[in-house]
Design a protein around this motif. Structure first.
Motif: not given
Ligand SMILES: Cc1cc2nc3c(=O)[nH]c(=O)nc-3n(C[C@H](O)[C@H](O)[C@H](O)COP(=O)(O)O)c2cc1C
Length: 371
Positions: A211-215
């Protein structure tokens, strides 16, 4: 890297049954890349000093942070190899895997309130931040900062969800100030300010690294970042609609703060130690007013060490993906693109080309011109 770590890297990990921060930490523990600190630790620079000391080697769970009711974890992804484990591919394929998720996002799965762990406790009291472990990371930072919260907004113009991470300075028990650099969130906020409307937001604390990467995916307004996150997970990402809010949030987050960025209001924020390991200046910033929070019964909070490897890599990998795409679009055949840690994964790029040929000697205008 130790021989054991190298072996672990060559066999990509498998996500555990629970695709969330806890599941990810369990995987790190199996790999010998997680330590737990039970001694009480000071949130004022001590947390950051420990994270800096083991940066690139280990995640750390701080079980007892002075003045806080919940534990805190940092360095949850600190190497490129961690991403290969996360995404179930070889380290060489991490960027292509991210590219694939951005170009073919996956649908999320809506779950009901009863099936969303983050909905266990609902609080609306006068103090929504005071019991959270919010460190002061660097000596000259303006105060206590949230550095890992996923800021989720729904773009009223497109209906799509945007995720970003922004430095958030705590300025009151229900108030934060947010640095909005030019990007998609800023344009969404600008548009809502023009309509003289506050912007409804959710801040998700304690989420898994996909999720952090997708942000950090590119700012294209036609992309739904939650769907990019879903495509980075082994199964569709579970999301829940918060009552009274139109923003879906990850159902397996640890804690969600809700509120608004208020239209037409600015107040001082910063300075703050930034990714190039120098201070970013302070200035007037938009103000967030919180109205409530949902959480698990025993949430674990998260911090990203600003200027640490986690910060470098979560922002660096999407930039590598973009550079790779731009080089291919320009007709070159890149074998690999790497941003270096020495350049904070922002400032230096190394490009390997397939079958490079020396360029022909250019015809310089002053040579060809008549004497
Ligand atoms: C740890 C961390 C801190 C960040 N802090 C900020 C910040 O304070 N302000 C900002 O505009 N972007 C910040 N970023 C970068 C944005 O999260 C990133 O560029 C994101 O893709 C922006 O999304 P947007 O274009 O959808 O707004 C940070 C990134 C990370 C990983």
């Amino acid at each position: 890297m130790t021989a054991q770590q190298e072996e672990n890297v060559s066999t990509p990990g498998v996500w555990p049954a629970e695709p969330d921060l806890r599941g990810w930490l369990g995987l790190l523990q199996q790999r010998g890349e997680l330590c737990r600190l039970s001694a009480e630790i000071d949130p004022d620079q001590e947390v950051a000093a420990v994270l800096e000391e083991v940066d690139g080697r280990s995640a750390v769970v701080f079980e007892s942070v002075r003045g806080a009711s919940f534990p805190l974890v940092g360095n949850t992804v600190a190497t490129r190899e961690n991403f290969s484990v996360l995404l179930g591919c070889s380290p060489q394929d991490v960027v292509r895997r991210l590219e694939a998720a951005i170009s073919s996002p996956g649908s999320c799965q809506d779950v009901g309130l009863a099936d969303a762990p983050v909905m266990a406790v609902h609080e609306t009291g006068p103090d929504l931040l005071g019991d959270l472990p919010l460190p002061v990371q660097h000596e000259y930072d303006a105060g206590r900062y949230l550095t890992s919260a996923l800021l989720i907004v729904r773009d009223a113009r497109t209906g799509l969800t945007n995720l970003s991470i922004n430095r958030l300075q705590m300025t009151g028990p229900r108030e934060l100030r947010v640095l909005l650099l030019p990007g998609r969130l800023r344009s969404i906020f600008d548009a809502s300010e023009q309509r003289e409307e506050d912007l409804s937001i959710a801040l998700c604390l304690g989420v898994d690294p996909a999720l952090v990467l997708a942000s950090q995916s590119p700012a294209d307004s036609h992309i739904d970042d939650l769907e990019v996150a879903s495509a980075l997970h082994p199964q569709p990402l579970e999301v829940v609609r918060l009552p009274g809010h139109d923003t879906p949030v990850p159902a397996r987050a640890e804690l969600v703060l809700v509120g608004t960025i208020t239209a037409g209001e600015r107040a001082p924020e910063g300075p703050f130690g930034e990714y190039p390991r120098t201070y970013g200046p302070g200035g007037p910033a938009p103000v967030i007013r919180l109205t409530g929070r949902w959480r698990r019964s025993d949430p674990m909070l998260q911090t990203i060490l600003s200027g640490g490897r986690e910060h470098f890599w979560v922002g660096g990998l999407p930039r590598e993906a973009r550079l790779l795409r731009a080089l291919e679009a320009a007709g070159t055949k890149p074998y690999a693109v790497r941003l270096t840690e020495a350049g904070s994964c922002r400032l230096h790029a190394v490009v390997a080309l397939r079958g490079p040929r020396p360029a022909r000697r250019p015809t310089l205008p002053w040579r060809s011109s008549p004497r």
